[in-house]
Design an enzyme around this catalytic site. Sequence first.
Site, mmCIF file in Angstrom:
data_model
loop_
_atom_site.group_PDB
_atom_site.id
_atom_site.type_symbol
_atom_site.label_atom_id
_atom_site.label_comp_id
_atom_site.label_asym_id
_atom_site.label_seq_id
_atom_site.Cartn_x
_atom_site.Cartn_y
_atom_site.Cartn_z
ATOM 1 N N HIS A 124 0.832 -1.215 0.000
ATOM 2 C CA HIS A 124 0.000 0.000 0.000
ATOM 3 C C HIS A 124 0.866 1.264 0.000
ATOM 4 O O HIS A 124 0.434 2.312 0.460
ATOM 5 C CB HIS A 124 -0.957 0.042 1.202
ATOM 6 C CG HIS A 124 -1.717 -1.225 1.416
ATOM 7 N ND1 HIS A 124 -2.972 -1.448 0.900
ATOM 8 C CD2 HIS A 124 -1.372 -2.384 2.057
ATOM 9 C CE1 HIS A 124 -3.385 -2.656 1.235
ATOM 10 N NE2 HIS A 124 -2.422 -3.258 1.926
ATOM 11 N N SER B 165 14.765 21.026 -16.360
ATOM 12 C CA SER B 165 13.546 21.784 -16.588
ATOM 13 C C SER B 165 13.919 23.089 -17.279
ATOM 14 O O SER B 165 14.964 23.672 -16.988
ATOM 15 C CB SER B 165 12.861 22.078 -15.250
ATOM 16 O OG SER B 165 12.045 23.228 -15.361
ATOM 17 N N LYS C 38 15.903 21.368 -11.196
ATOM 18 C CA LYS C 38 15.240 20.108 -11.521
ATOM 19 C C LYS C 38 16.117 19.105 -12.257
ATOM 20 O O LYS C 38 16.906 19.444 -13.112
ATOM 21 C CB LYS C 38 13.996 20.372 -12.386
ATOM 22 C CG LYS C 38 12.820 20.959 -11.639
ATOM 23 C CD LYS C 38 12.273 20.080 -10.528
ATOM 24 C CE LYS C 38 11.475 18.916 -11.053
ATOM 25 N NZ LYS C 38 10.231 19.327 -11.724
ATOM 26 N N GLU D 140 9.901 7.828 -16.864
ATOM 27 C CA GLU D 140 8.512 8.260 -17.085
ATOM 28 C C GLU D 140 8.011 7.828 -18.457
ATOM 29 O O GLU D 140 6.868 7.386 -18.612
ATOM 30 C CB GLU D 140 8.407 9.782 -16.943
ATOM 31 C CG GLU D 140 8.576 10.241 -15.509
ATOM 32 C CD GLU D 140 8.710 11.753 -15.424
ATOM 33 O OE1 GLU D 140 7.735 12.398 -15.035
ATOM 34 O OE2 GLU D 140 9.777 12.295 -15.760
#
Length: 468
Positions: free
Chosen positions: A159, A286, A292, A299
């Site tokens: 979980h 970024s 970043k 992804e």
Amino acid sequence: MSKKSPVSRSGRFTVGPAADVAEFTESISFDWRLWQHDIQGSIAHATMLQKIGVLTKNELETIVKGLTQIAKEIAVGKFTWKAELEDVHMNIESELTKRVPAGAKLHTSRSRNDQVALDVRLWLRDEIKSLLKEIADLQRALVRLGEQHADVIIPGYTHLQRAQPVYLAHHLLAYVEMLERDCERLWDCHSRVNVCPLGSGAIAGSTLPLDRKLVAELLGFVNDAGEVQLTQNSMDGVSDRDFIIEFSAAAALLTIHFSRLAEDIILWASSEFNFLHIADAYTTGSSLMPQKKNPDIAELARGKTGRVVGNLMALLTLLKGLPMTYNRDLQEDKERLFDTADTVRATTRLLAAMLAHKETYVKTAVCAAAAADSMLLATDLADYLVKKGMPFRHAHHIVGAVVALSEKTGKPLHQLTLAELQDIDQTFGNDALSVFDLKTAMNKRNLPGAPGTREVARQLARWRQQLS
Ligand code: ARG
């Protein structure tokens, strides 16, 4: 004989198709990729036609020479594909016939219906073998990362809540197991791809005495037992594409596994987890936020799952309700198949390269701090009581009270005193707190498949051997 190109329209039709029809129906813009396998199939077919007396030795020789020359030209980009010739099959045959008169005999007892089924099977056979090698590379990268950090322990999660401690290697080997099943599925699929449909003709075989077995042998359609594999029904042979769907389904499941691995990598690379440093070469920045470092490769590995699952749905829908036998709808199979194959190959390779990169490393101190959370060993404390004879349900309740005390006092579990434990239950003895020694705890979980010290070492050794 007509001077026109040997396309199927010659003879029957007086005019060619309308311009927009050609554009709508052509497949050369994507099926050119089958050229090697188309030529391979044609050479085998011609060899057989000579054996049964349709071609003379000399005709066969000129056909093979012509096809070989065309193959050379395609390989170096000197061959001009023509959309008006629709597909790879007619482009090659038409060019061959221009150069070699005997080329007009090549299509004897062959239809593009069995030809395209053959070409895709040949192509997919090679593709599966290449993919399997790349998956093994990814498995090796996972095993190596586990070996390099063999003593790193992290919290295991259910979980997405901290559950019990595991070796990082155990977590990584879970993916090696999944990928192994993917390989098994792909190899199983290969056995059904590896069946020769040539000789099915357009739908009903041929009145000529073709030697299907010889063609299949020449093209390597042979199973592990050395038996030649032929499709057993000409109508089925030209019209089903279940072997493509099987591959696409196995590939879809593979990308589902990739997406889970990618998600773990993304979580681990976040500041919140901070377990993993991904090599700069496999991240992006970024355009706005200078600090970043984004895990875009992972992804995209996760995101590409959507295309591959979508391709599977497209193929299933494509086949649904098609009347027997070949229908032009089936031409729509190739772009989906190619896209799936390209996507899974690239994703496999990128994930392996990212994980194998020398600047991708595990932040061992952060992992150690997270694994030091003694709550992870609450179940071990319950097991301690069970060993003293207490029923597990009761032990679970007692340890629940210990956890509540820890939360109330703000004292980690392992810092509670024996007196505090005994206040809750007298069964706790002098040795109760020794449960929280992580090393000892990891030595105790050596069931087959469990994340114990000995068992994980055994599994790492097994995989290293299996993948070498
Ligand atoms: N380009 C076609 C395909 O991919 C080849 C077979 C065409 N056959 C036909 N009878 N029109 O399915």
